[in-house]
Scaffold this active site. Structure first.
Site, PDB file in Angstrom:
ATOM      1  N   ASP A   1      -4.544   9.650  10.120  1.00 28.29           N
ATOM      2  CA  ASP A   1      -3.199   9.132  10.371  1.00 28.29           C
ATOM      3  C   ASP A   1      -2.624   9.666  11.668  1.00 28.29           C
ATOM      4  O   ASP A   1      -2.891  10.803  12.075  1.00 28.29           O
ATOM      5  CB  ASP A   1      -2.270   9.509   9.208  1.00 28.29           C
TER       6      ASP A   1
ATOM      7  N   GLU B   1       0.864  -1.172   0.000  1.00 25.79           N
ATOM      8  CA  GLU B   1       0.000   0.000   0.000  1.00 25.79           C
ATOM      9  C   GLU B   1       0.903   1.225   0.000  1.00 25.79           C
ATOM     10  O   GLU B   1       1.619   1.469   0.968  1.00 25.79           O
ATOM     11  CB  GLU B   1      -0.907   0.010   1.225  1.00 25.79           C
TER      12      GLU B   1
END
Length: 259
Positions: free
Chosen positions: A57, A46
């Protein structure tokens, strides 16, 4: 080179995916890292598309994203670099990022570029399911690009069934609602969540992300799913001196843990 499906149903192998940010630690390191990860035994990748406001995140990946942007990484630059992808990497590659850069680039242009460079699919956490289905599914299908959907502990069975029907690669199973970088804690509640998904006998493989950082958490996650994704712990490696010398050992410690 045609990418194989990420799931080999003829094996009981626990699949390992690694996430890292394109353009980090240096602008031109993306493909070199991909090659090294494949040589080390990773099953699929990824590659994160850096974005200025990565709300899902944690701080480590946020910093990597900021550095990548400062290095000059853009969506177009990434696709330019990925022109060599199919000649250097044979495992499936997914692009992961936020919808705003995709929208700015143009959804059709993005999907077309993915197909041209050999990207298998995309993971866009902030693209709503209904919006994908109503506005973009046809474009994704036109270019043969998989759209990977996320499931959380709060996702209803009905929605999970719908996601399963729309999926043609795997379902990204979030271990919790936390941001990336938190450690995986399989308490009773999490165990019930994982068991619920497993008992639904979905057609799509389940891959667990968020909180997987080492051999112990990888093994625990793959007791409930076909595979698991490690992101923050690997991005930490990329932030170190001579990171190239540490990648193989990091992966080996996960796949072949010491007894």
């Amino acid at each position: 080179m045609q990418k194989e499906n990420i799931i080999n149903t003829g094996t009981d192998k626990r699949l390992l995916s690694i996430y890292y940010t394109a353009g980090y630690p240096t602008l031109d390191s993306t493909l070199d890292i991909a090659e090294q990860l494949e040589r080390s035994g990773v099953d699929f990748l990824e590659i994160g598309v850096p974005y200025s406001d990565p709300v899902a995140d944690g701080p480590v990946i946020q910093r990597s994203s900021q550095t990548a942007l400062e290095n000059g990484m853009t969506v177009q630059t990434l696709f330019d670099q990925l022109q060599e992808l199919s000649t250097r990497v044979t495992i499936p590659v997914f692009l992961m990022g936020y919808f705003n850069p995709v929208l700015q680039f143009g959804v059709e242009n993005f999907c077309k570029s993915c197909r041209e460079v050999g990207v298998t699919g995309v993971i866009i956490p902030d693209l709503p399911l209904y919006e994908y289905e109503e506005l973009y599914q046809e474009t994704f299908m036109k270019y043969g690009i998989s759209n990977v959907f996320l499931v959380t502990p709060q996702t209803s069975d009905e929605r999970i069934r719908k996601i399963d029907n729309l999926s043609n690669s795997f379902i990204y199973l979030l271990s919790s609602n936390a941001t990336t970088g938190k450690n995986l804690h399989v308490n009773n509640q999490a165990e019930l969540y994982f068991e619920r998904l497993k008992s639904m006998k979905l057609k799509s493989p389940l891959v667990i992300g968020f909180g997987i950082s080492d051999a112990k958490t990888f093994q625990k996650a793959t007791d409930y799913a076909t595979g698991a994704i490690i992101g923050t712990a690997f991005v930490n490696i990329l932030g170190q001196q001579n990171y190239q010398d540490k990648i193989e050992g990091f992966i080996n410690n996960i796949i072949f843990p010491a007894p």
